[in-house]
Design a protein around this motif. Structure first.
Motif, PDB file in Angstrom:
ATOM      1  N   LEU A   1      -1.216  -8.087  -1.487  1.00 45.81           N
ATOM      2  CA  LEU A   1      -0.497  -7.053  -2.242  1.00 45.81           C
ATOM      3  C   LEU A   1      -1.082  -5.706  -1.849  1.00 45.81           C
TER       4      LEU A   1
ATOM      5  N   ARG B   1       5.391  -8.300  -2.974  1.00 46.17           N
ATOM      6  CA  ARG B   1       4.016  -7.774  -2.866  1.00 46.17           C
ATOM      7  C   ARG B   1       3.725  -7.221  -1.474  1.00 46.17           C
TER       8      ARG B   1
ATOM      9  N   ASP C   1      -3.291 -10.321 -10.083  1.00 44.14           N
ATOM     10  CA  ASP C   1      -3.270  -9.185  -9.141  1.00 44.14           C
ATOM     11  C   ASP C   1      -4.481  -9.211  -8.218  1.00 44.14           C
TER      12      ASP C   1
ATOM     13  N   PRO D   1       2.168  -4.474  -8.354  1.00 45.33           N
ATOM     14  CA  PRO D   1       1.536  -5.548  -9.118  1.00 45.33           C
ATOM     15  C   PRO D   1       2.494  -6.163 -10.156  1.00 45.33           C
ATOM     16  N   SER D   2       2.013  -7.202 -10.827  1.00 45.30           N
ATOM     17  CA  SER D   2       2.820  -7.915 -11.828  1.00 45.30           C
ATOM     18  C   SER D   2       3.172  -7.022 -13.018  1.00 45.30           C
TER      19      SER D   2
ATOM     20  N   ASP E   1       7.615  -2.940  -3.874  1.00 43.79           N
ATOM     21  CA  ASP E   1       6.410  -3.742  -4.084  1.00 43.79           C
ATOM     22  C   ASP E   1       5.631  -3.216  -5.281  1.00 43.79           C
TER      23      ASP E   1
ATOM     24  N   ASP F   1      -3.945 -11.839  -5.630  1.00 49.39           N
ATOM     25  CA  ASP F   1      -2.897 -11.431  -4.677  1.00 49.39           C
ATOM     26  C   ASP F   1      -3.377 -10.290  -3.766  1.00 49.39           C
ATOM     27  N   SER F   2      -4.260  -9.431  -4.290  1.00 53.88           N
ATOM     28  CA  SER F   2      -4.726  -8.278  -3.508  1.00 53.88           C
ATOM     29  C   SER F   2      -5.843  -8.644  -2.541  1.00 53.88           C
TER      30      SER F   2
END
Ligand SMILES: Nc1ncnc2c1ncn2[C@@H]1O[C@H](COP(=O)(O)OP(=O)(O)OP(=O)(O)O)[C@@H](O)[C@H]1O
Ligand SMILES: Nc1ccn([C@@H]2O[C@H](COP(=O)(O)O)[C@@H](O)[C@H]2O)c(=O)n1
Length: 230
Positions: free
Chosen positions: A196, A138, A185, A18-19, A16, A188-189
């Motif tokens: 994530l 993620r 990010d 971040p991008s 997993d 997603d987080s």
């Protein structure tokens, strides 16, 4: 046991981060080197997003997204030598990488019904992998495969990640790429369902100062140590 020889237990590796931290490149190479299957879960979220965009679903309406989350048939091929992804029989490997899909995917992946659907697909592919699988995304270590044999969390500075991505998207502005990465990010987080996050038992590898070859070597070593019971 087959013919008296012990059969190696399939190994499940969760990667997993971040991008742009190198999850896809690393996971695919590690899987190829170790003879394992490979699953890019971001491609699955991109594929369902592509279907939503193509079918005119209102991406600002989570209820509308949830209502059709079960409709598209998404099939992922897990051979690291040539991973594939189709939606209702259409090869979408190219279309899922467009800017339109990239900027919409976080909104779609935040919808719980979408995550339930895609998580089921991911678990069934992991179970079917005879020799084992490297799954990257993620929430693999935290939610999809919490019992994975090895969990890795890749990181890198935003500057390094933007430089890598800009190198890929020829001529892209590094600052704009950096801002877009940070924005995705953050979305997603901060989502409620399966954000994530680093699993408590994941090994963190900061790739900022490492070449891709060094990251691959590091992960291969960690998998081999795990298999050897170290
Ligand atoms: N350690 C590294 N050093 C330099 N370049 C790297 C390194 N790791 C990956 N790259 C390059 O950075 C780019 C992004 O890598 P990759 O697609 O594997 O990241 P990712 O974490 O899967 O990103 P995303 O989550 O956005 O799909 C690729 O062009 C890849 O070749
Ligand atoms: N396990 C995952 C994997 C991905 N996502 C979502 O998909 C987007 C695209 O991922 P890429 O790795 O292809 O960049 C990502 O930004 C997430 O929104 C996810 O939610 N869970």
């Amino acid at each position: 046991m087959e013919n008296g020889a012990p059969t190696a237990k399939p190994v499940i590796v969760a990667i997993d981060g971040p991008s742009g931290t190198g999850k896809s490149s690393t996971s695919r190479a590690v899987a190829a080197q170790l003879g394992l299957s490979y699953l890019d879960t971001g491609a699955q979220y991109r594929a369902i997003t592509w279907w939503m965009v193509t079918n005119g679903i209102d991406l600002e309406d989570p209820t509308a997204i949830a209502a059709v989350a079960g409709k598209p048939e998404i099939i992922s091929g897990t051979d690291p030598a040539g991973p594939t992804i189709t939606v209702d029989g259409v090869d979408v490997a190219g279309p899922i990488r467009t800017q339109e899909v990239t900027s919409s995917v976080s909104a779609v992946s935040a919808v719980p019904e979408v995550r339930t659907r895609i998580t089921e697909l991911q678990r069934s592919l992991a179970v079917a992998a005879e020799r084992g699988i490297v799954v990257e995304g993620r929430d693999i270590g935290t939610t999809v495969l919490p019992d994975a044999d090895l969990k890795i969390f890749l990181t890198a500075s935003p500057e390094a990640r933007a430089a890598r991505r800009s190198g890929e998207l020829k001529g892209a502005d590094v600052n704009a790429t950096r801002e877009a990465l940070i924005k995705r990010d953050a979305a997603d987080s901060s989502r409620k369902t399966s954000p994530l996050a680093k699993a408590g038992d994941a090994v963190e590898v900061d790739t900022t100062e490492l070449t891709l070859a060094q990251v691959i070597e590091c992960v291969v070593t960690l998998v081999e140590e795990k298999r050897a019971g170290k």
